[in-house]
Write a protein that holds these residues in place. Structure first.
Motif, PDB file in Angstrom:
ATOM      1  N   ARG A  28       0.816  -1.211   0.000  1.00  0.00           N
ATOM      2  CA  ARG A  28       0.000   0.000   0.000  1.00  0.00           C
ATOM      3  C   ARG A  28       0.849   1.260   0.000  1.00  0.00           C
ATOM      4  N   PHE A  29       2.127   1.126   0.404  1.00  0.00           N
ATOM      5  CA  PHE A  29       2.953   2.332   0.457  1.00  0.00           C
ATOM      6  C   PHE A  29       4.374   2.128  -0.053  1.00  0.00           C
ATOM      7  N   SER A  30       4.738   0.914  -0.439  1.00  0.00           N
ATOM      8  CA  SER A  30       6.117   0.673  -0.861  1.00  0.00           C
ATOM      9  C   SER A  30       6.185  -0.385  -1.958  1.00  0.00           C
ATOM     10  N   GLU A  31       7.125  -0.186  -2.882  1.00  0.00           N
ATOM     11  CA  GLU A  31       7.381  -1.161  -3.944  1.00  0.00           C
ATOM     12  C   GLU A  31       8.706  -1.879  -3.714  1.00  0.00           C
ATOM     13  N   VAL A  32       9.181  -1.879  -2.477  1.00  0.00           N
ATOM     14  CA  VAL A  32      10.443  -2.546  -2.166  1.00  0.00           C
ATOM     15  C   VAL A  32      10.361  -4.025  -2.562  1.00  0.00           C
ATOM     16  N   PRO A  33      11.413  -4.586  -3.159  1.00  0.00           N
ATOM     17  CA  PRO A  33      11.398  -6.013  -3.499  1.00  0.00           C
ATOM     18  C   PRO A  33      11.238  -6.885  -2.253  1.00  0.00           C
ATOM     19  N   VAL A  34      10.452  -7.947  -2.386  1.00  0.00           N
ATOM     20  CA  VAL A  34      10.183  -8.862  -1.273  1.00  0.00           C
ATOM     21  C   VAL A  34      10.513 -10.290  -1.701  1.00  0.00           C
ATOM     22  N   MET A  35      11.252 -10.987  -0.847  1.00  0.00           N
ATOM     23  CA  MET A  35      11.520 -12.406  -1.042  1.00  0.00           C
ATOM     24  C   MET A  35      10.873 -13.172   0.108  1.00  0.00           C
ATOM     25  N   PHE A  36       9.904 -14.033  -0.207  1.00  0.00           N
ATOM     26  CA  PHE A  36       9.295 -14.857   0.826  1.00  0.00           C
ATOM     27  C   PHE A  36      10.214 -16.024   1.173  1.00  0.00           C
ATOM     28  N   LEU A  37      10.216 -16.350   2.463  1.00  0.00           N
ATOM     29  CA  LEU A  37      10.985 -17.481   2.972  1.00  0.00           C
ATOM     30  C   LEU A  37      10.002 -18.323   3.775  1.00  0.00           C
ATOM     31  N   LEU A  88      18.075  -7.312  -6.940  1.00  0.00           N
ATOM     32  CA  LEU A  88      18.507  -5.918  -6.882  1.00  0.00           C
ATOM     33  C   LEU A  88      19.075  -5.458  -8.223  1.00  0.00           C
ATOM     34  N   LYS A  89      19.768  -6.353  -8.901  1.00  0.00           N
ATOM     35  CA  LYS A  89      20.307  -6.010 -10.216  1.00  0.00           C
ATOM     36  C   LYS A  89      19.180  -5.816 -11.217  1.00  0.00           C
ATOM     37  N   ARG A  90      18.145  -6.648 -11.110  1.00  0.00           N
ATOM     38  CA  ARG A  90      17.027  -6.574 -12.050  1.00  0.00           C
ATOM     39  C   ARG A  90      16.210  -5.295 -11.873  1.00  0.00           C
ATOM     40  N   VAL A  91      15.938  -4.936 -10.618  1.00  0.00           N
ATOM     41  CA  VAL A  91      15.113  -3.746 -10.397  1.00  0.00           C
ATOM     42  C   VAL A  91      15.905  -2.466 -10.586  1.00  0.00           C
ATOM     43  N   GLY A  92      17.226  -2.554 -10.457  1.00  0.00           N
ATOM     44  CA  GLY A  92      18.085  -1.413 -10.753  1.00  0.00           C
ATOM     45  C   GLY A  92      17.794  -0.206  -9.888  1.00  0.00           C
ATOM     46  N   PRO A  93      17.874   1.012 -10.469  1.00  0.00           N
ATOM     47  CA  PRO A  93      17.721   2.247  -9.701  1.00  0.00           C
ATOM     48  C   PRO A  93      16.386   2.372  -8.998  1.00  0.00           C
ATOM     49  N   ALA A  94      15.367   1.644  -9.496  1.00  0.00           N
ATOM     50  CA  ALA A  94      14.044   1.781  -8.885  1.00  0.00           C
ATOM     51  C   ALA A  94      14.022   1.310  -7.447  1.00  0.00           C
ATOM     52  N   VAL A  95      15.036   0.527  -7.054  1.00  0.00           N
ATOM     53  CA  VAL A  95      15.039   0.029  -5.688  1.00  0.00           C
ATOM     54  C   VAL A  95      15.435   1.088  -4.673  1.00  0.00           C
ATOM     55  N   ALA A  96      16.031   2.160  -5.151  1.00  0.00           N
ATOM     56  CA  ALA A  96      16.482   3.188  -4.225  1.00  0.00           C
ATOM     57  C   ALA A  96      15.310   3.699  -3.398  1.00  0.00           C
TER      58      ALA A  96
END
Length: 222
Positions: A69-78, A116-124
């Motif tokens: 709802r407020f972030s597009e940060v990459p998420v890895m489920f474990l 992180l390499k795939r999402v590139g600058p958008a991860v900032a």
């Protein structure tokens, strides 16, 4: 260096991840609750989140739903859940990857680097969220009480990080006629906005002064 937030309630698993990720040069934060992770991401955004599904308070699935709802940060489920339906649900609600326990720490670190390499600058990450409909700006998750001119001023700076705006350009941005009598009003607005930002983070200086030139927004000083 990218910062990884680990949300895992089993200390042994968290320790393994921390050791593997720090060995690859990442910095890490470890939390055990979903709600704490949401608050942490609002206040101090991570570059990627490793999220366990079976958390003590709310599930990893629910945490991810609220996060989106407020972030597009990459998420890895474990997770120990290896059923196809769990993988599908995890990816459909916004995860970037799904790793089943037991896992290889080196593989997890490699997957993190690949994401992180795939999402590139958008991860900032950004510490600001702008809500145009409500005319509201959040800083580190806290709403700022801004006047109409202050909102437009800060929005203009945030829209173009590192760009130096002259006083005349900022006057135009807030909708005030460019006139010598109004130029110094920008300084007053900047002072007021800075005061409100410092009430949230006393040591941060997101708005930089460029003597003789104007002002800019600097993400690295946020």
């Amino acid at each position: 260096m990218p910062h990884i937030l680990i949300v895992e309630d089993e200390a042994a698993i968290a320790d393994t991840l921390i050791f593997a990720l720090q060995g690859e040069g990442f910095t890490t934060t470890w939390l055990t609750l979903g709600q704490a992770a949401l608050e942490h991401q609002r206040q101090t955004p991570a570059d990627l989140i490793i999220l366990d599904i079976g958390l003590p308070d709310i599930t990893g699935f629910e945490t991810c739903k609220q996060l989106r709802r407020f972030s597009e940060v990459p998420v890895m489920f474990l997770s120990a859940r290896d059923a196809e339906i769990d993988r599908v649900v995890g990816l459909e609600i916004g995860a970037d990857d799904y790793v089943v326990k037991p896992f290889s720490p080196r593989e997890v670190a490699a997957r993190v680097r690949a994401i992180l390499k795939r999402v590139g600058p958008a991860v900032a990450p950004t510490l600001f969220q702008v809500d145009l409909e409500r005319m509201q700006i959040l800083y580190r998750g806290q709403p700022l009480s801004l006047t109409r001119h202050e909102f437009r001023l800060l929005q203009s700076l945030l829209d173009q990080p590192e760009r130096v705006f002259s006083r005349e350009q900022l006057l135009d941005a807030v909708g005030v006629p460019v006139d010598a009598g109004y130029e110094r009003n920008i300084d007053s607005h900047i002072k007021s906005v800075r005061s409100k930002l410092r009430s949230v983070a006393a040591d941060a200086e997101p708005i930089q002064t460029h003597r003789g030139l104007g002002y800019s927004y600097s993400p690295s000083h946020s």
